[in-house]
Design a protein around this motif. Structure first.
Motif, PDB file in Angstrom:
ATOM      1  N   PRO A  77      16.794  -2.014  -4.710  1.00  0.00           N
ATOM      2  CA  PRO A  77      16.300  -0.634  -4.653  1.00  0.00           C
ATOM      3  C   PRO A  77      15.109  -0.455  -5.586  1.00  0.00           C
ATOM      4  CG  PRO A  77      18.687  -0.686  -4.912  1.00  0.00           C
ATOM      5  CD  PRO A  77      18.204  -2.084  -5.129  1.00  0.00           C
ATOM      6  N   ALA A  78      14.113   0.278  -5.110  1.00  0.00           N
ATOM      7  CA  ALA A  78      12.896   0.445  -5.921  1.00  0.00           C
ATOM      8  C   ALA A  78      12.231   1.770  -5.597  1.00  0.00           C
ATOM      9  CB  ALA A  78      11.930  -0.708  -5.671  1.00  0.00           C
ATOM     10  N   ASP A  79      12.232   2.684  -6.562  1.00  0.00           N
ATOM     11  CA  ASP A  79      11.485   3.933  -6.427  1.00  0.00           C
ATOM     12  C   ASP A  79      10.100   3.817  -7.041  1.00  0.00           C
ATOM     13  OD1 ASP A  79      13.793   5.562  -5.382  1.00  0.00           O
ATOM     14  OD2 ASP A  79      14.625   4.936  -7.316  1.00  0.00           O
ATOM     15  N   LEU A  80       9.899   2.762  -7.833  1.00  0.00           N
ATOM     16  CA  LEU A  80       8.628   2.467  -8.487  1.00  0.00           C
ATOM     17  C   LEU A  80       8.493   0.951  -8.541  1.00  0.00           C
ATOM     18  CD1 LEU A  80       6.171   3.131 -10.467  1.00  0.00           C
ATOM     19  CD2 LEU A  80       7.856   2.906 -12.317  1.00  0.00           C
ATOM     20  N   VAL A  81       7.308   0.434  -8.217  1.00  0.00           N
ATOM     21  CA  VAL A  81       7.041  -1.002  -8.318  1.00  0.00           C
ATOM     22  C   VAL A  81       5.754  -1.211  -9.108  1.00  0.00           C
ATOM     23  CG1 VAL A  81       6.448  -3.115  -7.052  1.00  0.00           C
ATOM     24  CG2 VAL A  81       8.242  -1.608  -6.178  1.00  0.00           C
ATOM     25  N   VAL A  82       5.804  -2.096 -10.097  1.00  0.00           N
ATOM     26  CA  VAL A  82       4.613  -2.484 -10.853  1.00  0.00           C
ATOM     27  C   VAL A  82       4.470  -3.999 -10.754  1.00  0.00           C
ATOM     28  CG1 VAL A  82       3.386  -2.420 -13.040  1.00  0.00           C
ATOM     29  CG2 VAL A  82       4.984  -0.572 -12.462  1.00  0.00           C
ATOM     30  N   SER A  83       3.351  -4.446 -10.210  1.00  0.00           N
ATOM     31  CA  SER A  83       3.086  -5.877 -10.024  1.00  0.00           C
ATOM     32  C   SER A  83       2.305  -6.411 -11.216  1.00  0.00           C
ATOM     33  CB  SER A  83       2.289  -6.084  -8.733  1.00  0.00           C
ATOM     34  OG  SER A  83       1.859  -7.422  -8.630  1.00  0.00           O
ATOM     35  N   CYS A  84       2.885  -7.400 -11.901  1.00  0.00           N
ATOM     36  CA  CYS A  84       2.265  -7.999 -13.098  1.00  0.00           C
ATOM     37  C   CYS A  84       2.058  -9.485 -12.844  1.00  0.00           C
ATOM     38  CB  CYS A  84       3.142  -7.780 -14.318  1.00  0.00           C
ATOM     39  SG  CYS A  84       3.661  -6.081 -14.597  1.00  0.00           S
ATOM     40  N   ASP A  95       0.814  -1.215   0.000  1.00  0.00           N
ATOM     41  CA  ASP A  95       0.000   0.000   0.000  1.00  0.00           C
ATOM     42  C   ASP A  95       0.851   1.270   0.000  1.00  0.00           C
ATOM     43  OD1 ASP A  95       1.010  -0.458   2.541  1.00  0.00           O
ATOM     44  OD2 ASP A  95      -0.822   0.140   3.585  1.00  0.00           O
ATOM     45  N   LEU A  96       2.170   1.131  -0.107  1.00  0.00           N
ATOM     46  CA  LEU A  96       3.041   2.300  -0.163  1.00  0.00           C
ATOM     47  C   LEU A  96       2.811   3.079  -1.449  1.00  0.00           C
ATOM     48  CD1 LEU A  96       6.362   0.680   1.126  1.00  0.00           C
ATOM     49  CD2 LEU A  96       5.054   2.454   2.312  1.00  0.00           C
ATOM     50  N   ALA A  97       3.143   4.357  -1.431  1.00  0.00           N
ATOM     51  CA  ALA A  97       3.012   5.185  -2.627  1.00  0.00           C
ATOM     52  C   ALA A  97       3.955   4.699  -3.721  1.00  0.00           C
ATOM     53  CB  ALA A  97       3.316   6.641  -2.287  1.00  0.00           C
ATOM     54  N   ASN A  98       3.530   4.866  -4.965  1.00  0.00           N
ATOM     55  CA  ASN A  98       4.271   4.495  -6.169  1.00  0.00           C
ATOM     56  C   ASN A  98       4.393   2.987  -6.360  1.00  0.00           C
ATOM     57  OD1 ASN A  98       4.900   6.424  -8.136  1.00  0.00           O
ATOM     58  ND2 ASN A  98       7.083   5.918  -8.045  1.00  0.00           N
ATOM     59  N   VAL A  99       3.410   2.253  -5.813  1.00  0.00           N
ATOM     60  CA  VAL A  99       3.266   0.818  -6.062  1.00  0.00           C
ATOM     61  C   VAL A  99       1.955   0.632  -6.822  1.00  0.00           C
ATOM     62  CG1 VAL A  99       3.011  -1.480  -5.036  1.00  0.00           C
ATOM     63  CG2 VAL A  99       4.551   0.208  -3.989  1.00  0.00           C
ATOM     64  N   PHE A 100       2.022  -0.030  -7.973  1.00  0.00           N
ATOM     65  CA  PHE A 100       0.852  -0.163  -8.835  1.00  0.00           C
ATOM     66  C   PHE A 100       0.700  -1.594  -9.332  1.00  0.00           C
ATOM     67  CE2 PHE A 100       2.748   4.056  -9.491  1.00  0.00           C
ATOM     68  CZ  PHE A 100       1.703   4.869  -9.070  1.00  0.00           C
TER      69      PHE A 100
END
Length: 438
Positions: free
Chosen positions: A304-311, A112-117
Protein backbone atom coordinates in the motif's frame (compact mmCIF):
# COMPACT_ATOMS: atom_id res chain seq x y z
CA UNK A 1 47.02 36.99 -14.10
CA UNK A 2 44.96 33.83 -14.61
CA UNK A 3 41.17 33.94 -14.77
CA UNK A 4 38.98 30.96 -13.85
CA UNK A 5 35.18 30.70 -14.03
CA UNK A 6 33.52 28.02 -11.90
CA UNK A 7 29.90 27.15 -12.59
CA UNK A 8 28.26 25.99 -9.37
CA UNK A 9 28.84 27.13 -5.79
CA UNK A 10 28.56 23.84 -3.95
CA UNK A 11 31.42 21.88 -2.35
CA UNK A 12 33.08 20.97 -5.66
CA UNK A 13 33.05 24.60 -6.76
CA UNK A 14 34.54 26.01 -3.57
CA UNK A 15 37.16 23.28 -3.26
CA UNK A 16 38.23 24.12 -6.81
CA UNK A 17 38.45 27.83 -5.92
CA UNK A 18 40.52 26.97 -2.85
CA UNK A 19 42.84 24.85 -4.98
CA UNK A 20 43.27 27.68 -7.49
CA UNK A 21 44.20 30.07 -4.71
CA UNK A 22 46.78 27.68 -3.32
CA UNK A 23 48.27 27.04 -6.76
CA UNK A 24 48.46 30.59 -8.14
CA UNK A 25 48.20 32.71 -5.00
CA UNK A 26 47.52 36.35 -5.83
CA UNK A 27 47.98 35.68 -9.55
CA UNK A 28 44.48 34.25 -10.06
CA UNK A 29 40.95 35.64 -10.09
CA UNK A 30 38.11 33.17 -9.64
CA UNK A 31 34.44 33.91 -10.33
CA UNK A 32 31.96 31.34 -8.98
CA UNK A 33 28.62 31.47 -10.81
CA UNK A 34 25.30 30.16 -9.52
CA UNK A 35 21.74 30.33 -10.83
CA UNK A 36 20.47 30.94 -7.29
CA UNK A 37 21.22 34.14 -5.35
CA UNK A 38 22.58 31.97 -2.50
CA UNK A 39 25.69 29.76 -2.37
CA UNK A 40 26.62 26.25 -1.18
CA UNK A 41 24.51 24.07 -3.48
CA UNK A 42 23.52 20.80 -1.83
CA UNK A 43 24.94 21.90 1.51
CA UNK A 44 21.95 24.25 1.63
CA UNK A 45 19.32 22.31 -0.32
CA UNK A 46 20.43 18.66 -0.22
CA UNK A 47 21.88 17.86 3.21
CA UNK A 48 19.10 16.85 5.59
CA UNK A 49 17.87 19.76 7.75
CA UNK A 50 18.44 17.74 10.94
CA UNK A 51 22.12 17.20 10.06
CA UNK A 52 23.40 20.65 10.98
CA UNK A 53 26.90 19.44 11.84
CA UNK A 54 27.44 18.40 8.22
CA UNK A 55 26.40 21.86 7.03
CA UNK A 56 29.18 23.33 9.15
CA UNK A 57 31.61 22.67 6.28
CA UNK A 58 30.23 25.84 4.68
CA UNK A 59 32.43 27.84 7.09
CA UNK A 60 35.44 26.55 5.18
CA UNK A 61 33.93 27.74 1.92
CA UNK A 62 33.15 31.13 3.44
CA UNK A 63 36.82 31.62 4.28
CA UNK A 64 37.59 31.15 0.58
CA UNK A 65 34.66 33.27 -0.58
CA UNK A 66 35.66 36.29 1.47
CA UNK A 67 39.12 36.59 -0.06
CA UNK A 68 39.77 39.29 -2.65
CA UNK A 69 40.58 36.97 -5.54
CA UNK A 70 37.39 34.82 -5.28
CA UNK A 71 33.98 36.27 -6.11
CA UNK A 72 30.49 34.76 -5.86
CA UNK A 73 28.34 35.68 -8.87
CA UNK A 74 24.80 34.68 -7.87
CA UNK A 75 21.53 35.00 -9.76
CA UNK A 76 23.25 34.32 -13.11
CA UNK A 77 22.34 31.29 -15.23
CA UNK A 78 25.09 30.04 -17.52
CA UNK A 79 23.59 28.98 -20.83
CA UNK A 80 20.85 31.61 -20.60
CA UNK A 81 22.16 34.87 -19.15
CA UNK A 82 25.64 34.21 -20.54
CA UNK A 83 26.79 31.49 -22.93
CA UNK A 84 29.66 29.08 -22.43
CA UNK A 85 31.54 30.43 -25.49
CA UNK A 86 31.26 33.94 -24.02
CA UNK A 87 32.78 32.73 -20.75
CA UNK A 88 35.53 30.96 -22.68
CA UNK A 89 36.38 34.22 -24.40
CA UNK A 90 36.78 35.93 -21.01
CA UNK A 91 38.35 33.25 -18.79
CA UNK A 92 41.39 30.99 -19.22
CA UNK A 93 39.42 28.02 -17.89
CA UNK A 94 35.73 27.28 -17.29
CA UNK A 95 35.02 24.56 -14.70
CA UNK A 96 31.58 22.97 -14.34
CA UNK A 97 30.75 22.13 -10.73
CA UNK A 98 27.00 21.99 -11.25
CA UNK A 99 26.42 18.74 -9.39
CA UNK A 100 23.57 16.46 -10.37
CA UNK A 101 20.36 18.35 -9.53
CA UNK A 102 17.84 16.22 -11.42
CA UNK A 103 16.27 12.90 -10.49
CA UNK A 104 17.13 9.77 -12.39
CA UNK A 105 13.73 8.76 -13.84
CA UNK A 106 11.97 5.87 -12.15
CA UNK A 107 10.77 4.71 -15.55
CA UNK A 108 7.94 2.47 -14.36
CA UNK A 109 4.28 2.35 -15.39
CA UNK A 110 2.36 4.68 -13.10
CA UNK A 111 5.28 6.90 -12.16
CA UNK A 112 3.24 9.88 -13.41
CA UNK A 113 0.49 9.34 -10.82
CA UNK A 114 -0.18 12.08 -8.28
CA UNK A 115 1.85 12.02 -5.04
CA UNK A 116 4.84 10.30 -6.67
CA UNK A 117 8.07 12.28 -6.36
CA UNK A 118 11.76 11.94 -7.04
CA UNK A 119 14.11 12.58 -4.15
CA UNK A 120 15.67 15.72 -5.70
CA UNK A 121 12.21 17.30 -5.73
CA UNK A 122 11.12 15.95 -2.35
CA UNK A 123 14.36 16.81 -0.56
CA UNK A 124 14.31 20.20 -2.26
CA UNK A 125 10.78 20.70 -0.92
CA UNK A 126 11.65 20.18 2.74
CA UNK A 127 14.97 22.02 2.34
CA UNK A 128 13.40 25.11 0.76
CA UNK A 129 14.82 25.00 -2.78
CA UNK A 130 12.88 27.67 -4.73
CA UNK A 131 12.27 25.27 -7.62
CA UNK A 132 10.47 22.79 -5.36
CA UNK A 133 8.95 24.94 -2.61
CA UNK A 134 5.49 24.57 -4.18
CA UNK A 135 5.59 20.77 -4.41
CA UNK A 136 2.84 20.30 -1.78
CA UNK A 137 2.96 16.51 -1.16
CA UNK A 138 -0.17 15.02 0.41
CA UNK A 139 0.72 13.38 3.74
CA UNK A 140 -2.86 12.56 4.74
CA UNK A 141 -2.57 8.87 3.85
CA UNK A 142 -1.32 6.10 6.12
CA UNK A 143 1.34 4.51 3.91
CA UNK A 144 4.52 5.84 2.31
CA UNK A 145 6.97 3.91 0.13
CA UNK A 146 10.56 5.09 -0.30
CA UNK A 147 12.39 3.38 -3.17
CA UNK A 148 16.14 3.02 -2.73
CA UNK A 149 18.73 1.66 -0.30
CA UNK A 150 21.09 4.62 0.10
CA UNK A 151 21.44 7.47 2.57
CA UNK A 152 19.02 9.70 0.64
CA UNK A 153 16.29 7.10 1.14
CA UNK A 154 17.16 7.04 4.84
CA UNK A 155 16.98 10.83 5.01
CA UNK A 156 13.54 10.89 3.40
CA UNK A 157 12.20 8.11 5.63
CA UNK A 158 13.63 9.72 8.78
CA UNK A 159 12.20 13.16 7.94
CA UNK A 160 8.78 11.62 7.33
CA UNK A 161 8.97 9.75 10.65
CA UNK A 162 10.07 12.56 12.97
CA UNK A 163 7.93 14.52 15.38
CA UNK A 164 7.81 18.31 15.36
CA UNK A 165 9.90 18.39 18.55
CA UNK A 166 12.68 16.42 16.84
CA UNK A 167 13.09 19.26 14.31
CA UNK A 168 13.70 21.85 17.05
CA UNK A 169 17.31 22.68 16.08
CA UNK A 170 17.02 21.96 12.36
CA UNK A 171 16.54 24.34 9.46
CA UNK A 172 13.61 22.50 7.90
CA UNK A 173 11.46 25.14 6.20
CA UNK A 174 8.14 26.23 7.63
CA UNK A 175 5.93 24.90 4.84
CA UNK A 176 7.40 21.39 5.23
CA UNK A 177 7.16 21.46 9.01
CA UNK A 178 3.50 22.48 8.73
CA UNK A 179 2.80 19.59 6.37
CA UNK A 180 4.64 17.06 8.55
CA UNK A 181 2.78 18.32 11.61
CA UNK A 182 -0.47 17.18 9.98
CA UNK A 183 0.90 13.87 8.66
CA UNK A 184 -1.18 10.72 9.13
CA UNK A 185 1.56 8.28 8.11
CA UNK A 186 1.66 5.01 10.00
CA UNK A 187 3.90 2.88 7.78
CA UNK A 188 7.02 3.91 5.86
CA UNK A 189 8.41 1.11 3.71
CA UNK A 190 11.94 1.36 2.32
CA UNK A 191 12.13 -0.85 -0.77
CA UNK A 192 15.35 -2.22 -2.26
CA UNK A 193 15.95 -4.82 -4.94
CA UNK A 194 19.02 -6.29 -3.26
CA UNK A 195 19.84 -7.49 0.24
CA UNK A 196 21.60 -6.34 3.42
CA UNK A 197 25.09 -6.94 2.06
CA UNK A 198 24.46 -4.58 -0.87
CA UNK A 199 22.96 -1.57 0.93
CA UNK A 200 24.61 1.84 0.46
CA UNK A 201 23.49 3.15 3.86
CA UNK A 202 26.15 4.27 6.30
CA UNK A 203 26.26 3.25 9.99
CA UNK A 204 25.70 6.72 11.44
CA UNK A 205 22.53 7.32 9.44
CA UNK A 206 21.16 3.85 10.18
CA UNK A 207 21.92 4.24 13.88
CA UNK A 208 19.76 7.36 14.04
CA UNK A 209 16.66 5.23 13.40
CA UNK A 210 17.01 3.63 16.84
CA UNK A 211 16.43 7.01 18.51
CA UNK A 212 13.26 8.20 16.76
CA UNK A 213 10.51 9.22 19.17
CA UNK A 214 7.51 7.74 17.40
CA UNK A 215 8.97 5.31 14.82
CA UNK A 216 10.50 1.87 15.09
CA UNK A 217 12.64 0.27 12.35
CA UNK A 218 11.80 -3.29 11.30
CA UNK A 219 13.81 -5.85 9.32
CA UNK A 220 12.55 -9.33 8.51
CA UNK A 221 15.03 -11.79 10.12
CA UNK A 222 14.56 -14.03 7.08
CA UNK A 223 16.20 -11.34 4.90
CA UNK A 224 19.43 -11.47 6.91
CA UNK A 225 22.33 -13.72 5.82
CA UNK A 226 24.03 -16.00 8.31
CA UNK A 227 26.05 -14.02 10.84
CA UNK A 228 29.32 -15.58 9.70
CA UNK A 229 28.88 -14.13 6.20
CA UNK A 230 29.34 -10.59 7.56
CA UNK A 231 33.05 -11.31 8.10
CA UNK A 232 33.84 -10.69 4.42
CA UNK A 233 32.37 -7.19 4.46
CA UNK A 234 34.43 -4.00 4.71
CA UNK A 235 34.15 -2.49 8.22
CA UNK A 236 31.66 0.27 7.41
CA UNK A 237 29.22 -2.05 5.68
CA UNK A 238 29.64 -4.61 8.47
CA UNK A 239 28.54 -1.94 10.98
CA UNK A 240 25.55 -1.06 8.79
CA UNK A 241 24.48 -4.70 8.61
CA UNK A 242 24.89 -4.94 12.39
CA UNK A 243 22.30 -2.15 12.69
CA UNK A 244 19.92 -4.11 10.44
CA UNK A 245 20.39 -7.12 12.69
CA UNK A 246 19.57 -5.00 15.73
CA UNK A 247 16.39 -3.76 14.01
CA UNK A 248 15.33 -7.35 13.38
CA UNK A 249 15.85 -8.18 17.07
CA UNK A 250 13.58 -5.44 18.48
CA UNK A 251 10.84 -7.16 20.53
CA UNK A 252 7.26 -6.57 19.47
CA UNK A 253 6.52 -5.27 22.94
CA UNK A 254 8.89 -2.36 22.32
CA UNK A 255 7.21 -1.55 19.02
CA UNK A 256 3.78 -1.28 20.60
CA UNK A 257 4.41 2.24 21.86
CA UNK A 258 5.52 3.54 18.45
CA UNK A 259 2.98 5.13 16.12
CA UNK A 260 5.00 4.57 12.93
CA UNK A 261 6.59 1.40 11.58
CA UNK A 262 9.66 1.94 9.40
CA UNK A 263 9.89 -1.29 7.43
CA UNK A 264 12.86 -2.42 5.33
CA UNK A 265 11.55 -4.52 2.43
CA UNK A 266 14.61 -6.06 0.78
CA UNK A 267 14.90 -8.35 -2.25
CA UNK A 268 11.98 -6.37 -3.69
CA UNK A 269 12.13 -4.71 -7.12
CA UNK A 270 9.35 -2.22 -7.99
CA UNK A 271 7.49 -3.24 -11.15
CA UNK A 272 4.69 -0.67 -11.44
CA UNK A 273 2.82 1.94 -9.47
CA UNK A 274 -0.90 1.35 -9.12
CA UNK A 275 -3.80 3.78 -8.81
CA UNK A 276 -6.41 5.71 -10.73
CA UNK A 277 -5.37 9.36 -10.64
CA UNK A 278 -3.11 9.16 -7.57
CA UNK A 279 -0.84 6.41 -6.32
CA UNK A 280 -2.45 3.72 -4.18
CA UNK A 281 0.10 0.88 -4.16
CA UNK A 282 3.44 -0.31 -5.50
CA UNK A 283 3.68 -3.70 -7.16
CA UNK A 284 7.05 -5.34 -6.53
CA UNK A 285 8.74 -8.51 -7.69
CA UNK A 286 10.63 -10.70 -5.25
CA UNK A 287 14.31 -11.01 -6.23
CA UNK A 288 17.32 -13.16 -5.52
CA UNK A 289 20.89 -11.88 -5.45
CA UNK A 290 23.90 -13.66 -6.90
CA UNK A 291 27.36 -12.09 -7.10
CA UNK A 292 25.80 -8.80 -6.03
CA UNK A 293 23.28 -8.71 -8.89
CA UNK A 294 19.52 -8.95 -8.40
CA UNK A 295 17.27 -11.01 -10.65
CA UNK A 296 13.50 -11.42 -10.53
CA UNK A 297 11.80 -14.61 -9.35
CA UNK A 298 8.42 -13.94 -10.95
CA UNK A 299 6.72 -13.71 -7.56
CA UNK A 300 4.92 -10.37 -7.14
CA UNK A 301 2.98 -8.65 -4.38
CA UNK A 302 1.72 -5.14 -3.62
CA UNK A 303 2.61 -2.63 -0.92
CA UNK A 304 0.00 0.00 0.00
CA UNK A 305 1.27 3.45 -0.90
CA UNK A 306 -0.41 6.84 -0.52
CA UNK A 307 2.94 8.56 -1.13
CA UNK A 308 5.97 7.34 -3.12
CA UNK A 309 9.44 8.93 -3.11
CA UNK A 310 12.01 7.49 -5.53
CA UNK A 311 15.62 7.76 -4.30
CA UNK A 312 17.48 5.95 -7.08
CA UNK A 313 20.05 8.50 -8.19
CA UNK A 314 20.61 11.83 -9.90
CA UNK A 315 21.64 13.36 -13.20
CA UNK A 316 23.51 16.52 -14.15
CA UNK A 317 21.92 19.24 -16.27
CA UNK A 318 23.04 19.54 -19.91
CA UNK A 319 24.25 23.02 -20.85
CA UNK A 320 24.35 24.32 -24.46
CA UNK A 321 27.78 24.02 -26.11
CA UNK A 322 29.07 21.44 -23.60
CA UNK A 323 29.34 17.72 -24.57
CA UNK A 324 27.06 15.61 -22.38
CA UNK A 325 26.98 11.87 -21.71
CA UNK A 326 23.24 11.09 -21.71
CA UNK A 327 23.69 7.50 -20.58
CA UNK A 328 25.81 8.40 -17.56
CA UNK A 329 23.90 11.61 -16.82
CA UNK A 330 27.03 13.77 -16.55
CA UNK A 331 29.35 15.84 -18.73
CA UNK A 332 31.42 13.84 -21.20
CA UNK A 333 34.96 14.09 -19.87
CA UNK A 334 38.36 12.46 -19.60
CA UNK A 335 39.36 12.67 -15.94
CA UNK A 336 37.87 16.16 -15.69
CA UNK A 337 38.82 17.48 -19.12
CA UNK A 338 35.84 18.13 -21.43
CA UNK A 339 37.34 20.23 -24.26
CA UNK A 340 40.29 22.65 -24.33
CA UNK A 341 39.45 25.24 -21.68
CA UNK A 342 36.41 23.33 -20.37
CA UNK A 343 36.63 21.14 -17.27
CA UNK A 344 34.33 19.51 -14.72
CA UNK A 345 34.54 18.39 -11.10
CA UNK A 346 32.39 16.61 -8.53
CA UNK A 347 29.14 14.98 -9.54
CA UNK A 348 29.22 16.84 -12.86
CA UNK A 349 32.40 14.87 -13.59
CA UNK A 350 31.89 11.44 -12.01
CA UNK A 351 28.15 11.17 -11.39
CA UNK A 352 26.42 11.18 -7.97
CA UNK A 353 28.95 9.18 -5.97
CA UNK A 354 31.11 9.89 -2.95
CA UNK A 355 30.82 12.19 0.03
CA UNK A 356 31.24 15.95 0.39
CA UNK A 357 34.92 15.42 1.11
CA UNK A 358 35.39 13.43 -2.11
CA UNK A 359 35.06 16.72 -3.98
CA UNK A 360 38.23 18.18 -2.47
CA UNK A 361 40.71 15.97 -4.37
CA UNK A 362 38.54 16.52 -7.47
CA UNK A 363 38.98 20.28 -7.14
CA UNK A 364 42.72 20.12 -6.55
CA UNK A 365 43.11 17.59 -9.37
CA UNK A 366 41.37 19.74 -11.96
CA UNK A 367 43.47 22.77 -11.04
CA UNK A 368 46.58 20.68 -11.70
CA UNK A 369 45.17 19.81 -15.13
CA UNK A 370 44.45 23.47 -15.88
CA UNK A 371 48.01 24.35 -14.89
CA UNK A 372 49.37 21.59 -17.13
CA UNK A 373 47.28 22.79 -20.07
CA UNK A 374 48.36 26.38 -19.54
CA UNK A 375 52.01 25.36 -19.44
CA UNK A 376 51.57 23.30 -22.61
CA UNK A 377 49.99 26.23 -24.46
CA UNK A 378 46.69 24.35 -24.92
CA UNK A 379 44.69 27.29 -23.53
CA UNK A 380 46.34 30.03 -25.54
CA UNK A 381 48.63 32.89 -24.54
CA UNK A 382 46.50 34.30 -21.71
CA UNK A 383 45.75 37.99 -21.35
CA UNK A 384 41.98 37.48 -21.17
CA UNK A 385 39.77 40.04 -19.48
CA UNK A 386 38.23 37.76 -16.87
CA UNK A 387 36.18 39.55 -14.22
CA UNK A 388 36.46 42.98 -15.83
CA UNK A 389 35.10 41.68 -19.10
CA UNK A 390 32.24 39.86 -17.44
CA UNK A 391 31.29 42.95 -15.44
CA UNK A 392 30.96 44.91 -18.69
CA UNK A 393 28.84 42.14 -20.21
CA UNK A 394 26.63 41.98 -17.11
CA UNK A 395 26.08 45.73 -17.17
CA UNK A 396 25.21 45.64 -20.84
CA UNK A 397 22.64 42.89 -20.24
CA UNK A 398 21.38 44.42 -16.99
CA UNK A 399 22.10 41.25 -15.01
CA UNK A 400 21.27 41.66 -11.32
CA UNK A 401 24.31 40.00 -9.77
CA UNK A 402 24.17 38.89 -6.14
CA UNK A 403 27.58 38.96 -4.44
CA UNK A 404 28.78 37.02 -1.41
CA UNK A 405 28.40 40.12 0.76
CA UNK A 406 24.82 40.36 -0.50
CA UNK A 407 24.41 36.73 0.53
CA UNK A 408 25.60 37.57 4.06
CA UNK A 409 22.72 40.06 4.32
CA UNK A 410 20.29 37.38 3.11
CA UNK A 411 21.75 34.95 5.64
CA UNK A 412 21.32 37.51 8.44
CA UNK A 413 17.67 38.03 7.49
CA UNK A 414 17.09 34.24 7.53
CA UNK A 415 18.65 33.99 11.00
CA UNK A 416 16.44 36.79 12.29
CA UNK A 417 13.32 35.06 10.92
CA UNK A 418 14.15 31.68 12.49
CA UNK A 419 11.74 29.99 14.88
CA UNK A 420 13.07 29.50 18.40
CA UNK A 421 16.05 27.12 18.46
CA UNK A 422 16.44 26.94 14.69
CA UNK A 423 19.50 28.38 12.93
CA UNK A 424 17.52 30.02 10.13
CA UNK A 425 14.24 30.20 8.23
CA UNK A 426 15.22 29.98 4.60
CA UNK A 427 13.73 32.17 1.94
CA UNK A 428 12.09 29.88 -0.59
CA UNK A 429 11.43 32.56 -3.20
CA UNK A 430 14.18 34.10 -5.33
CA UNK A 431 12.63 37.57 -5.34
CA UNK A 432 12.41 37.49 -1.55
CA UNK A 433 16.08 36.57 -1.36
CA UNK A 434 17.04 39.49 -3.59
CA UNK A 435 14.87 41.92 -1.60
CA UNK A 436 16.53 40.80 1.63
CA UNK A 437 19.97 41.95 0.50
CA UNK A 438 18.75 45.56 0.73
Amino acid sequence: MRHVAIIGSGPAGYYTAEAAQKHWGDDVRVDIFDTLPVPYGLIRTGVAPDHQSIKGVSRRYEATALTENVRFVGNVTVGTDVSVPELQSLYDAVVFATGAPHDRPLGLPGDDLANVFGSAAFVGWYNGHPQFAGLDPDLSGANAVVIGMGNVALDVARILAKTEAEFAESDIVAHALDALRGSNLRTITIVGRRGPHQIMMTPKELGELMHLERASPRVDPADLPEDAEDAILEPGLRKSVAHLRSFAAIPESERADKAIELDFDMYASPVRLLGESRVEAVEVERTTVEAGKASGTGETYTIPADLVVSCIGYRSSPIPDVPFDERAGRFANDEGRILPGLYCVGWAKRGPTGTIGTNRPDGFGVVEKIAEDLAAGVLGPGGKEGRTGFNALAEQRKLDIVTFRDWKKIEEAEAQAARQGAPREKFVDIEAMIRARG
